[in-house]
Design a protein around this motif. Structure first.
Motif, PDB file in Angstrom:
ATOM      1  N   LEU A 300       0.829  -1.205   0.000  1.00  0.00           N
ATOM      2  CA  LEU A 300       0.000   0.000   0.000  1.00  0.00           C
ATOM      3  C   LEU A 300       0.863   1.255   0.000  1.00  0.00           C
ATOM      4  O   LEU A 300       0.625   2.197  -0.767  1.00  0.00           O
ATOM      5  CB  LEU A 300      -0.921  -0.011   1.222  1.00  0.00           C
ATOM      6  N   LEU A 301       1.875   1.278   0.842  1.00  0.00           N
ATOM      7  CA  LEU A 301       2.716   2.457   0.957  1.00  0.00           C
ATOM      8  C   LEU A 301       3.618   2.655  -0.258  1.00  0.00           C
ATOM      9  O   LEU A 301       3.809   3.785  -0.718  1.00  0.00           O
ATOM     10  CB  LEU A 301       3.570   2.370   2.230  1.00  0.00           C
ATOM     11  N   GLN A 302       4.176   1.565  -0.781  1.00  0.00           N
ATOM     12  CA  GLN A 302       5.158   1.697  -1.856  1.00  0.00           C
ATOM     13  C   GLN A 302       4.525   1.680  -3.245  1.00  0.00           C
ATOM     14  O   GLN A 302       4.898   2.486  -4.109  1.00  0.00           O
ATOM     15  CB  GLN A 302       6.207   0.598  -1.742  1.00  0.00           C
ATOM     16  N   ASP A 303       3.571   0.771  -3.501  1.00  0.00           N
ATOM     17  CA  ASP A 303       2.998   0.661  -4.838  1.00  0.00           C
ATOM     18  C   ASP A 303       1.806   1.599  -5.052  1.00  0.00           C
ATOM     19  O   ASP A 303       1.626   2.132  -6.149  1.00  0.00           O
ATOM     20  CB  ASP A 303       2.557  -0.784  -5.099  1.00  0.00           C
ATOM     21  N   ARG A 305       0.755   4.263  -2.643  1.00  0.00           N
ATOM     22  CA  ARG A 305       1.074   5.631  -2.192  1.00  0.00           C
ATOM     23  C   ARG A 305       2.315   6.178  -2.897  1.00  0.00           C
ATOM     24  O   ARG A 305       2.514   7.393  -2.970  1.00  0.00           O
ATOM     25  CB  ARG A 305       1.279   5.613  -0.671  1.00  0.00           C
ATOM     26  N   GLY A 306       3.184   5.302  -3.416  1.00  0.00           N
ATOM     27  CA  GLY A 306       4.347   5.734  -4.174  1.00  0.00           C
ATOM     28  C   GLY A 306       5.545   6.135  -3.347  1.00  0.00           C
ATOM     29  O   GLY A 306       6.415   6.889  -3.816  1.00  0.00           O
ATOM     30  N   LEU A 307       5.650   5.633  -2.116  1.00  0.00           N
ATOM     31  CA  LEU A 307       6.792   5.970  -1.269  1.00  0.00           C
ATOM     32  C   LEU A 307       7.983   5.078  -1.600  1.00  0.00           C
ATOM     33  O   LEU A 307       7.814   3.925  -2.021  1.00  0.00           O
ATOM     34  CB  LEU A 307       6.426   5.808   0.206  1.00  0.00           C
ATOM     35  N   ASP A 308       9.190   5.593  -1.372  1.00  0.00           N
ATOM     36  CA  ASP A 308      10.364   4.741  -1.506  1.00  0.00           C
ATOM     37  C   ASP A 308      10.523   3.916  -0.221  1.00  0.00           C
ATOM     38  O   ASP A 308       9.865   4.201   0.792  1.00  0.00           O
ATOM     39  CB  ASP A 308      11.619   5.581  -1.778  1.00  0.00           C
ATOM     40  N   PRO A 309      11.397   2.889  -0.219  1.00  0.00           N
ATOM     41  CA  PRO A 309      11.515   2.023   0.961  1.00  0.00           C
ATOM     42  C   PRO A 309      11.871   2.772   2.239  1.00  0.00           C
ATOM     43  O   PRO A 309      11.327   2.457   3.319  1.00  0.00           O
ATOM     44  CB  PRO A 309      12.626   1.045   0.558  1.00  0.00           C
ATOM     45  N   LEU A 310      12.765   3.765   2.151  1.00  0.00           N
ATOM     46  CA  LEU A 310      13.138   4.499   3.358  1.00  0.00           C
ATOM     47  C   LEU A 310      11.961   5.295   3.904  1.00  0.00           C
ATOM     48  O   LEU A 310      11.683   5.292   5.110  1.00  0.00           O
ATOM     49  CB  LEU A 310      14.313   5.437   3.058  1.00  0.00           C
ATOM     50  N   SER A 311      11.236   5.985   3.038  1.00  0.00           N
ATOM     51  CA  SER A 311      10.083   6.773   3.484  1.00  0.00           C
ATOM     52  C   SER A 311       8.998   5.888   4.080  1.00  0.00           C
ATOM     53  O   SER A 311       8.406   6.217   5.119  1.00  0.00           O
ATOM     54  CB  SER A 311       9.513   7.583   2.319  1.00  0.00           C
TER      55      SER A 311
END
Length: 476
Positions: A300-303, A305-311
């Motif tokens: 959900l966060l990465q794919d 929401r588009g966040l990178d792994p650190l964020s």
């Protein structure tokens, strides 16, 4: 006696933290390990699967070995084995060696983990057991929080081999500390009501190990974990079908064997204890819900929401912080409100956090997402500390290792079950769209967490304060 308890607490806390740290740093190191050794994805997956199968299948038997021969002895053996295999993995020439050594590391981890709880049960009286267990749980949460950060820094600077050196050093140090500390047997076995003490003579330890039961339980759990790990893969291989058949058959034979064994691996008094069963069921449901939710939340966060792994890691950080703070707070709440209300409240917070995750989409911001993860951390930290204390407390000292093994088994099988269920649900509901599929999966996982609330109702309530006896204390 006070110094011995402090050393025991330090060994238990550091030992549990080392195991938790190893799992988190390995996840960060796997992509680099794959490139460096020229391995394929399936081989890299077995660096985790091989360890999980080995540790889950041997936890209960390792706990019984600790009951028979001493938890500190098993702890030293397990930590030395963990340190040795970690160092060997850092020097491994190819992926085959890494997988084989990870399986051996799982065996060492199985010896180590129940001993961390068995030592606490033997060193602390039942009414003072909650806080040591809570501190152990906080250490696990702290290791899980800093593991990705430390692992990422080490892999970036020194390569994947450095993360295994990281776990080898503290494991060796704590093994030497435990080995150098003299042990004293507990003066008396203060089993909780409902579980009769079951002392075991050292001379008959070997005859009471129930080796057939240990083999059957190992086959059952190894097959079950293998099947759960294989669920996310497209299609079932013949090996997965064989593992399922072996697990079912071995489980049926185990149930028949345990009823007839003179010294069963799983003590009947322990399995008949309602608080023990309720605690294990709560841990299984809560860990399934948490790790299934984390699996989906990562995508959900990465794919979405588009966040990178650190964020995305920073957005999840409230979970680890609240888990670290929630475990000691749970020990205080348990003394005031009792295990039932404390654990049920924690499971309810966990269910609420998963439920709120189902409301997030591509427009989610850091604050509401952080609130969701804070609820997950506070809830799971409370459940883990309180339910574990009940399971270990309700066992006699003679069966503390088996109780610790059962607790650790629930904490290993639960996450595998949660990830498998989340993967299956996401696959089945995928035609409705990614975000709706995630929402449906979160709702089902929230229901699983709610099962933990129901299971927690079987835990004991607040104990009535003990009355001071009128008989004067004996003279020293």
């Amino acid at each position: 006696m006070i110094r011995q308890r402090r050393v025991t607490l330090a060994c238990s806390v550091v030992g549990a933290a080392v195991v938790a740290l190893d799992g988190t740093v390995l996840t960060i190191a796997q992509p680099t390990l794959q490139r460096d050794l020229g391995a394929d994805f399936g081989q890299v997956q077995w660096t985790s699967t091989g360890y999980l199968v080995a540790v889950a299948s041997l936890l209960v038997f390792a706990g019984r070995l600790g009951d028979a021969y001493g938890h500190r002895r098993l702890f030293v053996l397990g930590t030395l084995g963990f340190a040795a295999t970690s160092a060997a993995i850092a020097l491994a020439p190819d992926i085959g060696w890494v997988i084989a050594l990870r399986v051996l590391q799982g065996v060492a981890g199985a010896l180590l983990q129940p001993a961390t709880l068995g030592m606490l049960r033997a060193a602390f009286p039942p009414d003072r057991l909650a806080m040591p267990i809570a501190l152990r749980m906080s250490a696990i949460g702290l290791a899980a929080a800093v593991g990705p950060l430390v692992g990422g820094a080490l892999v970036t600077a020194y390569g994947w081999r450095s993360v295994f050196a990281l776990t080898a050093i503290p494991a060796l140090a704590i093994a030497l500390l435990a080995a150098a500390t003299p042990t004293r047997p507990p003066a008396r076995d203060e089993a909780a009501p409902g579980v009769a003490p079951q002392p075991r003579a050292a001379a008959s330890a070997a005859s009471s190990l129930d080796l057939p039961g240990a083999v059957l339980l190992a086959v059952t759990l190894a097959g079950l974990v293998h099947v759960l790990v294989a669920v996310p893969e497209p299609g079932w291989s013949p090996a997965t079908g064989l593992a399922l058949c072996a697990a079912v058959a071995a489980g049926a034979v185990l149930a028949r064997h345990e009823r007839r064994a003179a010294h069963p691996l799983l003590p009947p008094a322990l399995l008949r204890s309602r608080p023990v069963l309720a605690g294990l069921a709560t841990l299984l449901a809560s860990s399934s819900a948490l790790f299934g939710a984390l699996f989906v939340a990562t995508y959900l966060l990465q794919d979405v929401r588009g966040l990178d792994p650190l964020s995305s890691g920073l957005w999840v950080l409230p979970l680890a912080v609240l888990m670290v703070l929630g475990a000691p707070a749970a020990a205080v709440l348990q003394r005031r409100f009792g295990p039932r209300r404390t654990t049920a409240g924690g499971a309810a917070l966990l269910a609420l956090g998963v439920l709120l995750l189902s409301r997030l989409d591509a427009t989610a911001t850091a604050v509401p997402t952080g609130v969701c993860f804070a609820l997950l951390g506070a809830g799971f930290g409370t459940v883990m500390a309180t339910a574990t204390a009940v399971v270990v407390h309700r066992a006699s000292v003679a069966d503390a290792g088996v109780a610790g093994g059962l607790q650790q088994t629930a904490m290993n099988v639960g996450p595998a079950l949660g990830v498998a269920a989340a993967t299956l649900l996401m696959t089945v509901t995928a035609p409705s769209g990614v975000v709706p599929a995630m929402g449906t999966t979160f709702l089902v996982l929230a229901a699983v967490a709610a099962l933990g609330v129901a299971a927690a109702l079987g835990l004991p309530g607040r104990a009535a304060p003990a009355k001071s006896p009128d008989v004067p204390a004996p003279l020293p």
